[in-house]
Scaffold this motif. Sequence first.
Motif, mmCIF file in Angstrom:
data_model
loop_
_atom_site.group_PDB
_atom_site.id
_atom_site.type_symbol
_atom_site.label_atom_id
_atom_site.label_comp_id
_atom_site.label_asym_id
_atom_site.label_seq_id
_atom_site.Cartn_x
_atom_site.Cartn_y
_atom_site.Cartn_z
ATOM 1 N N LEU A 82 0.859 -1.181 0.000
ATOM 2 C CA LEU A 82 0.000 0.000 0.000
ATOM 3 C C LEU A 82 0.903 1.241 0.000
ATOM 4 C CD1 LEU A 82 -2.981 0.987 0.235
ATOM 5 C CD2 LEU A 82 -2.614 1.109 2.706
ATOM 6 N N ILE A 83 0.830 2.038 -1.047
ATOM 7 C CA ILE A 83 1.626 3.261 -1.146
ATOM 8 C C ILE A 83 0.873 4.355 -0.404
ATOM 9 C CG2 ILE A 83 2.790 4.863 -2.689
ATOM 10 C CD1 ILE A 83 3.709 1.892 -2.839
ATOM 11 N N LEU A 84 1.379 4.746 0.753
ATOM 12 C CA LEU A 84 0.608 5.616 1.639
ATOM 13 C C LEU A 84 0.474 7.038 1.102
ATOM 14 C CD1 LEU A 84 1.697 4.696 5.272
ATOM 15 C CD2 LEU A 84 0.164 3.513 3.696
ATOM 16 N N GLU A 85 -0.686 7.594 1.332
ATOM 17 C CA GLU A 85 -0.918 9.010 1.084
ATOM 18 C C GLU A 85 -0.069 9.811 2.075
ATOM 19 O OE1 GLU A 85 -5.071 10.735 0.551
ATOM 20 O OE2 GLU A 85 -4.592 11.302 2.608
ATOM 21 N N GLN A 86 0.705 10.748 1.561
ATOM 22 C CA GLN A 86 1.563 11.570 2.418
ATOM 23 C C GLN A 86 0.764 12.799 2.843
ATOM 24 O OE1 GLN A 86 5.056 10.205 2.958
ATOM 25 N NE2 GLN A 86 3.594 8.622 2.310
ATOM 26 N N ASP A 87 0.031 12.654 3.961
ATOM 27 C CA ASP A 87 -0.954 13.675 4.323
ATOM 28 C C ASP A 87 -0.422 14.754 5.256
ATOM 29 O OD1 ASP A 87 -0.768 12.394 6.768
ATOM 30 O OD2 ASP A 87 -2.786 11.535 6.709
ATOM 31 N N GLY A 88 0.829 14.639 5.690
ATOM 32 C CA GLY A 88 1.413 15.669 6.539
ATOM 33 C C GLY A 88 0.936 15.655 7.976
ATOM 34 N N THR A 89 0.135 14.665 8.336
ATOM 35 C CA THR A 89 -0.390 14.593 9.712
ATOM 36 C C THR A 89 -0.252 13.193 10.293
ATOM 37 O OG1 THR A 89 -2.015 16.314 9.186
ATOM 38 C CG2 THR A 89 -2.383 15.016 11.190
ATOM 39 N N TRP A 90 -0.842 12.210 9.619
ATOM 40 C CA TRP A 90 -0.921 10.858 10.159
ATOM 41 C C TRP A 90 0.000 9.859 9.473
ATOM 42 C CZ3 TRP A 90 -3.423 10.713 14.588
ATOM 43 C CH2 TRP A 90 -4.453 11.631 14.837
ATOM 44 N N GLN A 91 0.483 10.198 8.285
ATOM 45 C CA GLN A 91 1.230 9.236 7.484
ATOM 46 C C GLN A 91 2.462 9.875 6.860
ATOM 47 O OE1 GLN A 91 -2.776 6.713 6.152
ATOM 48 N NE2 GLN A 91 -1.552 7.643 4.559
ATOM 49 N N VAL A 92 3.578 9.161 6.904
ATOM 50 C CA VAL A 92 4.799 9.612 6.230
ATOM 51 C C VAL A 92 5.562 8.372 5.779
ATOM 52 C CG1 VAL A 92 6.192 9.705 8.362
ATOM 53 C CG2 VAL A 92 6.811 11.126 6.389
ATOM 54 N N ASP A 93 6.120 8.442 4.575
ATOM 55 C CA ASP A 93 6.811 7.285 4.001
ATOM 56 C C ASP A 93 5.867 6.071 4.056
ATOM 57 O OD1 ASP A 93 9.012 8.951 3.611
ATOM 58 O OD2 ASP A 93 9.870 8.446 5.562
ATOM 59 N N SER A 94 6.290 4.990 4.684
ATOM 60 C CA SER A 94 5.421 3.800 4.790
ATOM 61 C C SER A 94 4.861 3.636 6.201
ATOM 62 C CB SER A 94 6.204 2.539 4.414
ATOM 63 O OG SER A 94 7.238 2.293 5.355
ATOM 64 N N ILE A 95 4.947 4.701 7.019
ATOM 65 C CA ILE A 95 4.571 4.646 8.441
ATOM 66 C C ILE A 95 3.275 5.412 8.675
ATOM 67 C CG2 ILE A 95 5.342 5.132 10.795
ATOM 68 C CD1 ILE A 95 8.213 5.369 9.569
ATOM 69 N N ALA A 96 2.385 4.848 9.496
ATOM 70 C CA ALA A 96 1.136 5.524 9.844
ATOM 71 C C ALA A 96 0.907 5.432 11.348
ATOM 72 C CB ALA A 96 -0.042 4.894 9.097
ATOM 73 N N LEU A 97 0.332 6.480 11.910
ATOM 74 C CA LEU A 97 -0.038 6.513 13.324
ATOM 75 C C LEU A 97 -1.539 6.328 13.441
ATOM 76 C CD1 LEU A 97 0.652 7.033 16.338
ATOM 77 C CD2 LEU A 97 0.286 9.472 15.881
ATOM 78 N N LEU A 98 -1.968 5.404 14.296
ATOM 79 C CA LEU A 98 -3.374 5.209 14.622
ATOM 80 C C LEU A 98 -3.624 5.741 16.027
ATOM 81 C CD1 LEU A 98 -3.758 1.547 13.310
ATOM 82 C CD2 LEU A 98 -4.456 3.652 12.141
ATOM 83 N N ASP A 99 -4.762 6.400 16.230
ATOM 84 C CA ASP A 99 -5.075 7.029 17.520
ATOM 85 C C ASP A 99 -6.546 6.780 17.821
ATOM 86 O OD1 ASP A 99 -5.589 8.710 19.680
ATOM 87 O OD2 ASP A 99 -4.341 10.342 18.928
ATOM 88 N N PHE A 100 -6.814 6.107 18.958
ATOM 89 C CA PHE A 100 -8.175 5.710 19.294
ATOM 90 C C PHE A 100 -8.758 6.468 20.482
ATOM 91 C CE2 PHE A 100 -6.002 2.164 17.266
ATOM 92 C CZ PHE A 100 -6.884 1.858 16.243
ATOM 93 N N ALA A 101 -8.035 7.409 21.057
ATOM 94 C CA ALA A 101 -8.515 8.181 22.214
ATOM 95 C C ALA A 101 -8.912 9.579 21.748
ATOM 96 C CB ALA A 101 -7.436 8.260 23.289
ATOM 97 N N ASP A 102 -10.151 9.997 22.062
ATOM 98 C CA ASP A 102 -10.688 11.234 21.489
ATOM 99 C C ASP A 102 -10.667 12.431 22.429
ATOM 100 O OD1 ASP A 102 -12.703 10.654 23.291
ATOM 101 O OD2 ASP A 102 -14.222 10.218 21.774
#
Length: 282
Positions: A82-102
């Motif tokens: 999966l070629i990640l969307e480089q959104d400048g917030t949650w995803q960079v390169d092949s790394i993504a951050l998931l956050d479940f606390a609101d």
Amino acid sequence: MMKVLKKSRPALLLLSVLPLLQACEKPATVVRFSAQVGEQPLRCDTRYANIGKSGTPIELIDFRLYVRDITLVRANGEKHPLILEQDGTWQVDSIALLDFADGTGTCEAGSPATRLEVVGEAPDFDDYTGLEFKLGVPEDQNHLNGSTRPPPLNSTDMYWSWQGGYKFVSLDVRTPQHDAWVFHLGASDCKGSPGEGYSCAANNQATVTLNGFNPKSNQVVLDLAGLLSDSDLNHVIDNKTDYIAGCMSGRTDPECPALYEKVGLAADGTPQAVPASFIRVR
């Protein structure tokens, strides 16, 4: 007499080609994650009963994790990263951050922003039957200066200054016995400096392989009841062999092996198969 401006041939050609270009654009591929406690959705305003070996109630404080190198697997065995969307917030390169606390209820110390999915591009096949990904940050990026890294690698809450690296998984819950019972997965016993580099007793890099997954119809479930099923959340800290409630990836921490096993690591950090108790397909 009013002159009528005629469109030039290049403009007309562009207008005629534009719908074709738009039709050829690849649709986004979304890998969705669902944090749960058993069959209940994980929320910041809910108390969950009978968790772990001691049947302890818990309340969520924080739950975040890094995932990377997401790969979709077809029925014929073909693998497509999966070629990640480089959104400048949650995803960079092949790394993504998931956050479940609101940031509400018992998670009030956190941000209201959440992230429950990874978005990118992959060939649009209908016969995907598997998913692979890794937990955490790559070894060659784990010990860089977090304060100068792009989002989401600049999250100070996900960086261990005393370990010189990132928390791959950061889970904090409240129990009647402990204001904060934690599972912070990262590299273990790291020594060194940003200038000289680091060496770690265990890099704790886990790989997750899931069968029966198609991004169009399935989600990845992260089940905290399964993760904590072999842990005693009423465990009393003795300040000799155990200094904190839970596990911060200490090599001698007696509470770490049961949690490591759920994310696909042996007690010494060696990768092994991930059981379906914590991470599974729905």
